[in-house]
Design a protein around this motif. Structure first.
Motif, mmCIF file in Angstrom:
data_model
loop_
_atom_site.group_PDB
_atom_site.id
_atom_site.type_symbol
_atom_site.label_atom_id
_atom_site.label_comp_id
_atom_site.label_asym_id
_atom_site.label_seq_id
_atom_site.Cartn_x
_atom_site.Cartn_y
_atom_site.Cartn_z
ATOM 1 N N ILE A 169 -5.882 9.368 -1.059
ATOM 2 C CA ILE A 169 -5.355 7.997 -1.048
ATOM 3 C C ILE A 169 -4.596 7.713 -2.339
ATOM 4 O O ILE A 169 -3.497 7.145 -2.338
ATOM 5 C CB ILE A 169 -6.496 6.971 -0.902
ATOM 6 C CG1 ILE A 169 -7.360 7.300 0.304
ATOM 7 C CG2 ILE A 169 -5.943 5.570 -0.777
ATOM 8 C CD1 ILE A 169 -6.618 7.270 1.597
ATOM 9 N N VAL A 170 -5.207 8.126 -3.468
ATOM 10 C CA VAL A 170 -4.562 7.861 -4.758
ATOM 11 C C VAL A 170 -3.198 8.538 -4.806
ATOM 12 O O VAL A 170 -2.199 7.935 -5.217
ATOM 13 C CB VAL A 170 -5.458 8.352 -5.918
ATOM 14 C CG1 VAL A 170 -4.706 8.253 -7.228
ATOM 15 C CG2 VAL A 170 -6.734 7.553 -5.977
ATOM 16 N N VAL A 171 -3.155 9.795 -4.337
ATOM 17 C CA VAL A 171 -1.867 10.488 -4.334
ATOM 18 C C VAL A 171 -0.880 9.749 -3.449
ATOM 19 O O VAL A 171 0.290 9.552 -3.821
ATOM 20 C CB VAL A 171 -2.050 11.950 -3.860
ATOM 21 C CG1 VAL A 171 -0.708 12.603 -3.623
ATOM 22 C CG2 VAL A 171 -2.846 12.734 -4.878
ATOM 23 N N ALA A 172 -1.363 9.287 -2.308
ATOM 24 C CA ALA A 172 -0.472 8.560 -1.405
ATOM 25 C C ALA A 172 0.090 7.323 -2.082
ATOM 26 O O ALA A 172 1.293 7.030 -2.000
ATOM 27 C CB ALA A 172 -1.235 8.170 -0.136
ATOM 28 N N ILE A 173 -0.791 6.599 -2.794
ATOM 29 C CA ILE A 173 -0.315 5.392 -3.484
ATOM 30 C C ILE A 173 0.719 5.757 -4.538
ATOM 31 O O ILE A 173 1.735 5.069 -4.700
ATOM 32 C CB ILE A 173 -1.508 4.648 -4.117
ATOM 33 C CG1 ILE A 173 -2.418 4.112 -3.020
ATOM 34 C CG2 ILE A 173 -1.025 3.501 -4.986
ATOM 35 C CD1 ILE A 173 -3.658 3.454 -3.524
ATOM 36 N N LEU A 174 0.474 6.872 -5.232
ATOM 37 C CA LEU A 174 1.421 7.262 -6.279
ATOM 38 C C LEU A 174 2.769 7.624 -5.672
ATOM 39 O O LEU A 174 3.829 7.279 -6.221
ATOM 40 C CB LEU A 174 0.864 8.435 -7.088
ATOM 41 C CG LEU A 174 -0.323 8.059 -7.977
ATOM 42 C CD1 LEU A 174 -0.793 9.251 -8.796
ATOM 43 C CD2 LEU A 174 0.039 6.895 -8.895
ATOM 44 N N VAL A 175 2.742 8.317 -4.518
ATOM 45 C CA VAL A 175 4.000 8.647 -3.840
ATOM 46 C C VAL A 175 4.727 7.359 -3.476
ATOM 47 O O VAL A 175 5.937 7.207 -3.713
ATOM 48 C CB VAL A 175 3.724 9.498 -2.586
ATOM 49 C CG1 VAL A 175 4.989 9.636 -1.747
ATOM 50 C CG2 VAL A 175 3.203 10.862 -2.982
ATOM 51 N N LEU A 176 3.959 6.424 -2.947
ATOM 52 C CA LEU A 176 4.524 5.122 -2.591
ATOM 53 C C LEU A 176 5.167 4.468 -3.812
ATOM 54 O O LEU A 176 6.257 3.882 -3.740
ATOM 55 C CB LEU A 176 3.394 4.246 -2.071
ATOM 56 C CG LEU A 176 3.767 3.155 -1.076
ATOM 57 C CD1 LEU A 176 4.341 3.794 0.167
ATOM 58 C CD2 LEU A 176 2.519 2.358 -0.710
#
Ligand code: ATP
Ligand code: MG
Lengths: 462, 296
Positions: free
Chosen positions: A6-13
């Motif tokens: 999730i954290v990686v996804a947020i960072l990509v976002l």
């Protein structure tokens, strides 16, 4: 889904948000040529969008993980059979622990009671539900925040001010951490010290001359008086610090004078780093040196001179500590001496003063306040030093000013009081906090005075 | 500290012992031939210091080129010229202050009362007691006013006891025109005075060791016009007892206080002569350009 995904996804976002925000700001003013019509540089619009993506999403994710266990525990307890719901608190804790162990896999499910097994299943179900909910909420928030910020972008939007405000807050938070840690340390030490002073009166502690912290466990035990007079510790600390300063101040000062006034640039480039290496040696190594080399050496030298020198003596610890502190004194004194303006030296030379007269009568008096500050800093370092003293000065709390005998210091006693198995609320353990408090207050005062002096001096020539 | 010191006795003078050697070379006599490109008369009849073919290098940089110049007794000579032309460097040769700069190398000969000051046996401590210096920026020591003045006499052992020292302090401050202003606060820090007072304190400090020559490097450039006027008056009075070399960027000041003026250009001494001749009738074109404001 795992949290790190999730954290990686947020960072990509977030990264996406930066690009989109930046692009929109440029597009709004009709391409790169129009950016002068923007309030801020395009990258600030990108950063602002990215921050709106990342901050709410990460914040919610963090808060969710902090809080969800409580909700789960409540739900699991409610599902238990009625007779297990109203257990006393400690038994309930044990039960929950079992459940937790089954969930984490450290207790094989087959070995557990059936109620525990079903509770564990329930726990797992709730946990994955909660994880999914938290993750979706965070991602949605990230998307929504980013989209909102992206929509708000206009040439008039003060993006730079917004970003700078966030950066300012982040900086303030970082500095708060240091301050809060200090306050936390003071409060916890103060709290335990107050507990101690409830058992042992403050006056006994500060003016008592016997230190023997062993407490009788049983009423018939002998030889454990439990006396908490800290005076021998204070004198021990004082004695060792005095010896250390007697070594460090002259040597440090003279090497600073040599470096600042006599050494040419090449010599200075070699000596200064070498001196500073002394400060980088771990204190345990100094402790070895004191206990294994200096101590025996002093002892045999003492025998030769017909003196009785204990193999663990204040002298050997103080001597080695003095060596350790030399760089503190010398590098600060060196700074202060070089800060004395050349025009003052020229003035003295032009009157026909020799180099040593100039140093003694003009340079040193001008640099003196700064040097005193440096020495005070070194003193507080000496008072707080533990390892060398543990290894080389012994543990005997003797009230003496004879440097050839074993003494002990405040810091050493704190270490020995807390080593091993102790009852946490016995006066013996608590006395360590009282000693810690004394140490803290003493070094804090010294530091404040020293910094005041140093700062006052720095301003003098500016 | 007593401020009631007996009135100054003009006969009490403390002199640094010095070797008087008759001026050996005949080239110090006016009119004699000196190999120099300088326009004008570089020698004077009554020279206290003489510089002959002085060259100064800072590493590779040739800062002072072949300068020959006499410093006359009881007279003020002004050194003028554009920035970076070597005035300060030449001035600092006269009391060997360049010794404190590692890269500086001085060649040529400079004499004080006929004795070469760059000779091996010359003690710079004694030399600087006889050739005092005042700097561009006032640099009083961070000590009391009294201690600032007493410093020099102390290190040279010029006063046998406290009363004599008090006497020296008072005379020096009086000569520097500062006594009336500070006599009630001799124990206050010297750094607490105003800029002009500080500069006069520095002059008093230089006078206190009773030098023969006083070097001044732009002594008024950090001061306002009133403080400047006081120092100029002071320089004129000091001429009775001392030879003074002053570096200045202020043409009017050079014209007001000096009897001779020397014009430096790119390390060379271009022209030297009586001040009114230099300012009214310069003989070298560079000098003329400079004083008429076409240069620098
Ligand atoms: N310590 C030094 N190291 C190297 N070069 C120096 C040093 N001091 C002066 N110089 C150089 O020597 C030359 C002469 O300098 P000097 O200070 O004598 O000039 P000046 O005539 O006094 O100038 P100003 O009027 O600006 O004071 C200059 O080019 C300067 O850069
Ligand atoms: Mg100069």
């Amino acid at each position: 889904m795992h949290t790190s995904v999730i954290v990686v996804a947020i960072l990509v976002l977030t990264a996406l948000g930066y690009r989109l925000g930046r692009r929109r700001s440029v597009a709004l003013v009709g391409g790169p040529r129009g950016t002068r019509n923007l309030h801020s540089l395009p990258s600030y619009y990108g950063f602002l969008t990215a921050l709106w993506c990342a901050l709410p999403a990460l914040g919610v994710l963090g808060a969710w993980h902090l809080l969800d266990e409580r909700v789960i525990v409540g739900a699991v307890l409610a599902e238990l059979p009625p007779d297990m719901q109203h257990l006393p608190a400690d038994q309930q804790g044990l039960l929950l622990n079992d459940v937790r162990n089954v969930v984490s896999g450290s207790l094989p499910a087959a070995e557990a009671r059936p109620e525990v097994q079903s509770a564990a299943r329930e726990w797992r179900r709730l946990q994955s539900l909660s994880n999914a909910a938290g993750a979706s909420l965070a991602l949605c928030l990230g998307l929504a925040g980013g989209a909102l910020a992206w929509r708000r972008i206009s040439p008039e939007l003060r993006a730079r001010n917004g970003v700078e405000r966030v950066v300012e807050i982040a900086l303030a938070l970082c500095s708060m951490i240091a301050i809060l840690t200090t306050i936390g340390i003071i409060l916890s030490v103060l709290y335990e010290a107050l507990n101690f002073f409830r058992v042992v009166p403050l006056t006994d502690f500060i003016f008592g001359t016997t230190w023997s912290p062993q407490m009788a466990m049983r009423a018939d035990q002998v030889g454990s008086s439990g006396a908490f007079g800290a005076v021998p510790l204070f004198t021990g600390t004082l004695l060792i610090s005095l010896i250390a300063m007697a070594i460090a101040v002259p040597i440090g000062l003279f090497s600073a004078i040599c470096l600042a006034e006599y050494a040419d640039r090449r010599l200075r480039a070699v000596i200064k780093p070498l001196l500073e290496v002394l400060a980088g040696i771990p204190t345990v190594v100094y402790g070895f040196f004191a206990a294994l080399t200096v101590g025996p050496l002093l002892r045999s030298a003492g025998q030769f001179a017909g003196l009785e020198v204990a193999s663990e003596s204040a002298l050997s610890a103080g001597f080695v500590m003095g060596i350790m502190i030399i760089p503190f004194v010398s590098s600060l004194a060196d700074d202060m001496i070089t800060a004395v303006p050349q025009s003052l030296r020229d003035g003295a030379y032009a009157l026909g003063a020799t180099r040593s007269e100039t140093i003694r009568r003009v340079v040193l008096p001008a640099a003196l306040p700064g040097i005193v500050g440096g020495v005070l800093l070194a003193v507080s370092r000496a008072i707080g030093e533990t390892m060398i003293v543990v290894m080389a000065a012994g543990l005997a709390a003797k009230l003496t000013f004879n440097p050839l005998e074993a003494v002990t210091t405040v810091t050493v006693q704190i270490v020995t009081l807390l080593i091993g198995d102790n009852e946490f609320n016995s006066p013996k353990t608590l006395s360590a906090f009282a000693l810690g408090l004394v140490l803290f207050v003493a070094t804090l005062l010294l530091n404040i005075i020293a910094l005041k002096i140093v700062r006052k001096y720095r301003e003098q020539y500016e | 500290m007593s401020t009631e010191i007996a009135p100054t006795d003009p006969n009490v003078r403390i002199r640094v012992p010095r070797a008087r050697v008759a001026a050996a070379a005949d080239d110090s006599q006016p009119g004699s031939k000196i190999e120099t490109k300088t326009v004008g008369q570089v020698t004077v009849a009554d020279a206290v210091m003489t510089a002959r073919r002085v060259n100064v290098h800072y590493g590779e940089k040739h800062a002072v080129k072949d300068v020959s110049l006499d410093i006359g007794r009881n007279a003020v000579i002004a050194l003028i010229g554009p920035s970076g032309c070597g005035k300060s460097t030449f001035l600092r040769c006269l009391n060997r202050m360049n010794d404190t700069i590692d890269s500086a190398r001085v060649d040529g000969s400079i004499t004080l009362d006929g004795v070469d000051i760059y000779e091996k046996r010359q003690d710079v401590v004694q030399l600087r007691a006889r050739v005092g210096m005042v700097f561009q920026k006032p640099n009083p020591f961070p000590k009391s006013i009294y201690e600032n003045i007493a410093y020099g006499p102390r290190i040279h052992g010029l006063a046998a006891n406290r009363a004599e020292l008090d006497e020296v302090v008072q005379t020096s401050l009086a000569k520097a025109g500062l006594w009336e202003e500070v006599k009630d606060r001799l124990d206050h820090p010297g750094t607490g005075l105003s800029g002009g007072q500080q500069q006069r304190l520095c002059i008093a400090r230089a006078i206190a060791v009773d030098p023969e020559v006083i070097l001044m490097d732009e002594p008024c450039s950090a001061l306002d016009p009133i403080a400047t006027a006081r120092i100029e008056d002071l320089i004129d009075e000091l001429r009775q007892n001392y030879a003074i070399v002053i570096v200045t960027h202020n043409m009017q000041q050079a014209a007001r206080v000096s009897q001779r003026t020397a014009y430096f250009h790119l390390g060379e001494l271009v022209e030297v002569g009586a001040t009114n001749q230099i300012f009214t009738n310069p003989r070298h074109r560079l000098t003329e350009d400079y004083i008429t404001g076409r240069f620098g």
